[in-house]
Design a protein around this motif. Structure first.
Motif, PDB file in Angstrom:
ATOM      1  N   ALA A  44       0.845  -1.206   0.000  1.00  0.00           N
ATOM      2  CA  ALA A  44       0.000   0.000   0.000  1.00  0.00           C
ATOM      3  C   ALA A  44       0.872   1.245   0.000  1.00  0.00           C
ATOM      4  O   ALA A  44       1.946   1.270   0.617  1.00  0.00           O
ATOM      5  CB  ALA A  44      -0.922  -0.013   1.206  1.00  0.00           C
ATOM      6  N   GLU A  45       0.412   2.293  -0.696  1.00  0.00           N
ATOM      7  CA  GLU A  45       1.152   3.557  -0.767  1.00  0.00           C
ATOM      8  C   GLU A  45       0.287   4.683  -0.233  1.00  0.00           C
ATOM      9  O   GLU A  45      -0.846   4.870  -0.692  1.00  0.00           O
ATOM     10  CB  GLU A  45       1.548   3.871  -2.213  1.00  0.00           C
ATOM     11  N   VAL A  46       0.829   5.418   0.718  1.00  0.00           N
ATOM     12  CA  VAL A  46       0.134   6.576   1.278  1.00  0.00           C
ATOM     13  C   VAL A  46       1.038   7.782   1.084  1.00  0.00           C
ATOM     14  O   VAL A  46       2.152   7.832   1.624  1.00  0.00           O
ATOM     15  CB  VAL A  46      -0.193   6.375   2.769  1.00  0.00           C
ATOM     16  N   ALA A  47       0.581   8.756   0.281  1.00  0.00           N
ATOM     17  CA  ALA A  47       1.398   9.940  -0.004  1.00  0.00           C
ATOM     18  C   ALA A  47       1.704  10.711   1.272  1.00  0.00           C
ATOM     19  O   ALA A  47       0.920  10.695   2.232  1.00  0.00           O
ATOM     20  CB  ALA A  47       0.670  10.834  -1.006  1.00  0.00           C
ATOM     21  N   ALA A  48       2.835  11.414   1.245  1.00  0.00           N
ATOM     22  CA  ALA A  48       3.273  12.143   2.435  1.00  0.00           C
ATOM     23  C   ALA A  48       2.270  13.207   2.855  1.00  0.00           C
ATOM     24  O   ALA A  48       2.100  13.492   4.049  1.00  0.00           O
ATOM     25  CB  ALA A  48       4.645  12.767   2.178  1.00  0.00           C
ATOM     26  N   SER A  49       1.602  13.819   1.896  1.00  0.00           N
ATOM     27  CA  SER A  49       0.659  14.892   2.222  1.00  0.00           C
ATOM     28  C   SER A  49      -0.756  14.377   2.485  1.00  0.00           C
ATOM     29  O   SER A  49      -1.663  15.167   2.764  1.00  0.00           O
ATOM     30  CB  SER A  49       0.616  15.923   1.086  1.00  0.00           C
ATOM     31  N   ALA A  50      -0.945  13.078   2.346  1.00  0.00           N
ATOM     32  CA  ALA A  50      -2.263  12.513   2.636  1.00  0.00           C
ATOM     33  C   ALA A  50      -2.485  12.444   4.141  1.00  0.00           C
ATOM     34  O   ALA A  50      -1.532  12.331   4.922  1.00  0.00           O
ATOM     35  CB  ALA A  50      -2.396  11.120   2.029  1.00  0.00           C
ATOM     36  N   GLN A  51      -3.734  12.512   4.566  1.00  0.00           N
ATOM     37  CA  GLN A  51      -4.074  12.425   5.988  1.00  0.00           C
ATOM     38  C   GLN A  51      -5.030  11.259   6.214  1.00  0.00           C
ATOM     39  O   GLN A  51      -5.985  11.091   5.457  1.00  0.00           O
ATOM     40  CB  GLN A  51      -4.762  13.706   6.468  1.00  0.00           C
ATOM     41  N   ILE A  52      -4.727  10.501   7.256  1.00  0.00           N
ATOM     42  CA  ILE A  52      -5.631   9.430   7.666  1.00  0.00           C
ATOM     43  C   ILE A  52      -5.923   9.627   9.139  1.00  0.00           C
ATOM     44  O   ILE A  52      -5.012   9.570   9.979  1.00  0.00           O
ATOM     45  CB  ILE A  52      -5.020   8.035   7.441  1.00  0.00           C
TER      46      ILE A  52
END
Length: 838
Positions: A255-263
């Motif tokens: 899975a890839e989560v971009a640095a600027s993404a928020q979870i």
């Protein structure tokens, strides 16, 4: 030990989630629900499993194979046709030779199966049911047990008045092999409706226990979402794939989560899923394998299945998006929306709240989708309230919704079946009727249009014609902005609960039959319907003494359709009629301000006295219910009217039966028994009174709301016949109505309401039953307890978060004390239940 997993369910209420897969394969946090069940069995040492298959069973076999990947041995029993929950297990009997577990493959649970097995052995039981406590037991099978767990009673999908426990059947059983002898081979059979009740009747060893752990029946989109949230938040023990990050976030391999993404909050990110730059996941959120959330998209409280693409700046709020769907940029999926497999939602489209889009559909860019594709969107979880189908005209009862209702109703009948439809005089009713006719024709019905008549005439026509059913639409007498839709069976009676559920299931499934153009038939308009009804009444009553007496009667028609019929009947009986509010008042019916019905009744009573009428009546607009007024201008309340008409009916037919709801007054019982009759009490349900009156061959049925059923005439509430028959009975008795009223026994009948949140209603009922265990109680509907000279009834309201408390008896003071005591008991139990829930 072996286990049998029932996995043949179609999951029609979950569509479109189940349009292309069986319900047990619907994923919960990245794994099919059935896989969670198999892993639960494995944790409890059960590795040999038989899976029963029916709907799309090959896909389950293809997915799990022989079970080697799970470290289990799986076998399959395939049903050629649906055999029911017990029949499916009987179909696998050749694979079962010892005590075995039965468990549903489409419910999420972590219930302690080892505890259930130990309980079964300790009790020496032949069958043990595992129960769970739920807030709303109406959609489940309720099980009533003794304190030690011995089963006393089953209630399959009860009404609120029958909810004597909040303990429901989970579909998890421990079964000894000899129990299979109760199940016939090769025909449908159900555990809770057939096998267990038969075991109970024969005194077989049948026990139940409340399971330790979590259980959720995934029977609706909302419960499906809840199951996912509960898994993420740790309320249920299940195996979630991936690496846990913090308390409630899992990220799978690749899975890839971009640095600027928020979870934020609980989340599951599946294998090789992508969360793009600036994307925001506001948990709980499930993003399954190979799915992509593009830049700037915002996903809140939603479940995204595998291989879904969510475009830039798209927004999802409590939505479900099925496999392979494409959501283009700047799309809004609002609360409760569902997008089926392989759909494409065009850019800048809005899918409104509750809309479901079936698989393979393409929505053009910029669309506002306000109804399900194809056909209208959801309105509510159930069509029927305790008074039928009702709603605001053009808000809830829109033409699209009503056409859908008409199609659903016709789809429950054979192709070409005759279905009658009628209405009152209001424009809103006309709109609803025409919309329903469109839907009925589209599904292959032969429509019989009765135009505008009172409801009893529609019932009469349906009973004595070839019609398979009828619908009557009336403006609500309480609010002109609303309408009521009464659906009748082939006997002209309101649908029973089984028939209601069948129509509801067809309506919510949204896959109605569509006929080809050559099968759409002309609408028929029968002649002589009103005349046939009039002949039926005149032929059934001896009116000679009425004609000789030539009485005067005041009739307030309340601008209803009865004014089309009753004056003609009264004229044939030689009655002088003084009419009030006859015809149709368009201005009054269009006004948003409801008419003051109490004031109108006072006016009718006053005029009755002024014109020296022998009787006054006020008939409701549908022609089903009425108020009576005596010759002195005194309006009788509904209880007095029921007592007086019962008195007269039993004098004319000694020893007869009167049917009334369980909430009917103590005084009515004194009147009936004083005349040598028998009072048969039924559920506090207007339809139950009609059916019981016909079944019992009663002289009269009363609903306590001004409705009277004369089964010898028609199994329906009929105010027109009631007027004619009341006149006949009064004239033949020789007393005036005022004299009859004064001869009625005295008594008190008091009511109160106690607020009770929906989520604890079932538990409060269980606590009430337990509190009065060992006492003589009546459980016909709610719980009724006697006291000296009367009784008190606690009855759950089926339509509102409250309990009704009714005290009825000889003394007002005793009734007031009982009302206060029982109301206080309910309040205390509500507080207790809320405290336990907290």
């Amino acid at each position: 030990m072996k286990a049998v997993v029932m996995a043949g369910g179609e999951g029609s209420r979950l569509r479109p989630l189940t349009s292309r897969r069986p319900k047990p394969l619907v994923p919960v946090v990245g794994r099919p629900c059935l896989e969670h069940v198999l892993r639960l069995l494995r944790r409890h040492g059960v590795s040999e499993v038989v899976i029963t298959l029916q709907y799309l069973g090959a896909s389950i076999r293809d997915y799990f194979g022989d079970g080697a990947e799970l470290g289990m041995r799986l076998e399959y029993a395939v049903e050629d046709r649906p055999l029911g929950t017990a029949g499916s297990v009987k179909n696998a009997s050749s694979l079962l030779d010892d005590t075995f577990l039965v468990i549903s493959g489409d419910a999420l649970t972590d219930i302690d199966l080892t505890q259930a097995l130990a309980f079964h052995e300790e009790r020496g039981s032949h069958a043990t049911l595992v129960l769970a406590k739920v807030a709303n037991p109406l959609e489940y099978g309720v099980v009533v047990t003794s304190a030690d767990g011995r089963i006393e009673r089953f209630l399959e999908k009860p009404s609120w008045g029958e909810v004597f426990s909040d303990q429901v059947n989970t579909g998890i059983y421990v079964i000894d092999p000899e129990v299979l002898d109760y199940i016939p081979a090769d025909r449908p059979c159900d555990w809770s409706q057939d096998v267990f009740p038969e075991m109970l009747r024969k005194g077989d060893s049948l026990w139940a226990m409340v399971g330790r752990g979590y259980w959720c029946d995934i029977g609706s989109v909302q419960s499906y979402l809840q199951a996912n949230w509960d898994a993420l938040e740790g309320r249920v023990e299940c195996e979630i794939a991936g690496r846990q990050v913090g308390e409630s976030q899992w990220i799978s391999e690749g899975a890839e989560v971009a640095a600027s993404a928020q979870i934020e909050g609980p989340a599951f990110i599946g294998r090789d899923a992508v969360v793009g730059e600036g994307a925001y996941l506001n948990g709980p959120v499930v993003l399954d394998r190979f799915s992509v959330v593009d830049g700037g998209a915002k996903v809140s409280n939603s479940v995204i299945w595998p291989q879904v693409y969510l475009g830039e700046r798209s927004r999802l709020r409590q939505a479900v998006v099925c496999s392979g769907a494409t959501i283009k940029p700047e799309v809004l999926l609002d609360d409760g929306s569902v997008v089926g497999d392989d759909c494409t939602i065009g850019a800048r489209s809005i899918v409104e709240q509750g809309v479901r889009i079936w698989p393979g559909k393409e929505i053009e860019p910029g669309s506002v989708v306000h109804e399900s594709v194809i056909w209208a969107g959801a309105w509510r979880s159930a069509l029927f309230s305790s008074v039928g189908i009702t709603g605001l005209i053009n808000v809830q009862l829109t033409p699209e919704w009503c056409a859908r209702l008409g199609a659903a109703w016709a789809a429950t009948q054979p192709r070409g079946a005759e279905l009658a439809i009628c209405r009152d005089r209001s424009p809103g009713s006309r709109m609803i009727k025409r919309a329903m006719i469109s839907g009925m024709l589209s599904a292959g019905a032969t429509v019989v249009d009765l135009s505008e008549l009172p409801v009893p005439i529609t019932a009469h026509f349906t009973r004595f014609s070839a019609a398979a059913g009828a619908v009557h639409v009336v403006a609500s007498p309480l609010d002109s902005r609303s309408a009521d839709i009464e659906v009748m069976d082939e006997k002209g009676m309101a649908l029973d609960r089984r028939q209601e559920r069948r129509l509801e299931n067809t309506f919510f499934r949204e896959d109605f039959r569509r006929v080809v153009p050559r099968e759409i038939v002309e609408i028929s308009y029968p002649e002589g319907v009103q005349a046939a009804y009039e002949r039926h009444i005149v032929a059934g009553l001896d009116l000679e003494r009425v004609r000789s007496a030539h009485p005067r009667v005041l009739v307030d028609f309340a601008f209803g359709s009865a004014s089309l019929v009753l004056p003609r009947l009264l004229h044939q009986a030689g009655v002088q009629t003084v009419s009030l509010r006859s015809g149709f008042d368009e201005e009054a019916n269009a006004s948003p301000v409801p008419r003051d019905q109490d004031e109108e009744l006072r006016q009718a009573a006053s005029i009755t006295r002024t014109v020296t009428a022998a009787l006054g009546v006020r008939i409701d607009p549908p022609g089903q219910r009425l108020f009576l007024v005596d010759d002195e201008g005194q309006a009788l309340d509904h209880d007095e009217a029921a007592c007086m008409l019962s008195l007269l009916a039993l004098r004319a037919e000694p020893g007869g039966v009167v049917v009334a709801p369980v909430s009917a007054s103590w005084r009515l019982q004194q009147v009936v028994e004083g005349q040598g009759g028998r009072l048969h009490r039924t559920r506090a349900d207007v339809g139950a009174v009609v059916r019981a009156a016909e079944r019992q061959g009663a002289v009269l049925g009363v609903d306590g709301l001004g409705g009277f059923v004369w089964p010898a005439h028609l199994a329906a509430y009929d105010a027109l016949f009631t007027v004619m028959n009341a006149l006949r009975l009064v004239v033949e008795d020789g007393s005036t109505v005022a004299q009859l009223r004064r001869r009625l026994p005295s008594g008190a009948h008091l009511e109160d309401e106690v607020f009770c949140p929906w989520e604890v209603k079932g538990e409060v009922m269980r606590l009430l039953v337990e509190a009065h265990r060992g006492q003589p109680v009546d459980l016909t509907d709610g719980i009724k307890v006697g006291f000296e000279g009367g009784w008190v009834l606690v009855l759950p309201d089926p339509d509102a978060p409250r309990y009704r408390v009714v005290a009825s008896g000889r003394s007002r003071e005793a009734c007031r004390d009982a009302l206060g005591s029982s109301g206080g008991e309910v309040q205390s139990l509500v507080a207790q239940a809320l405290g336990e829930a907290g």
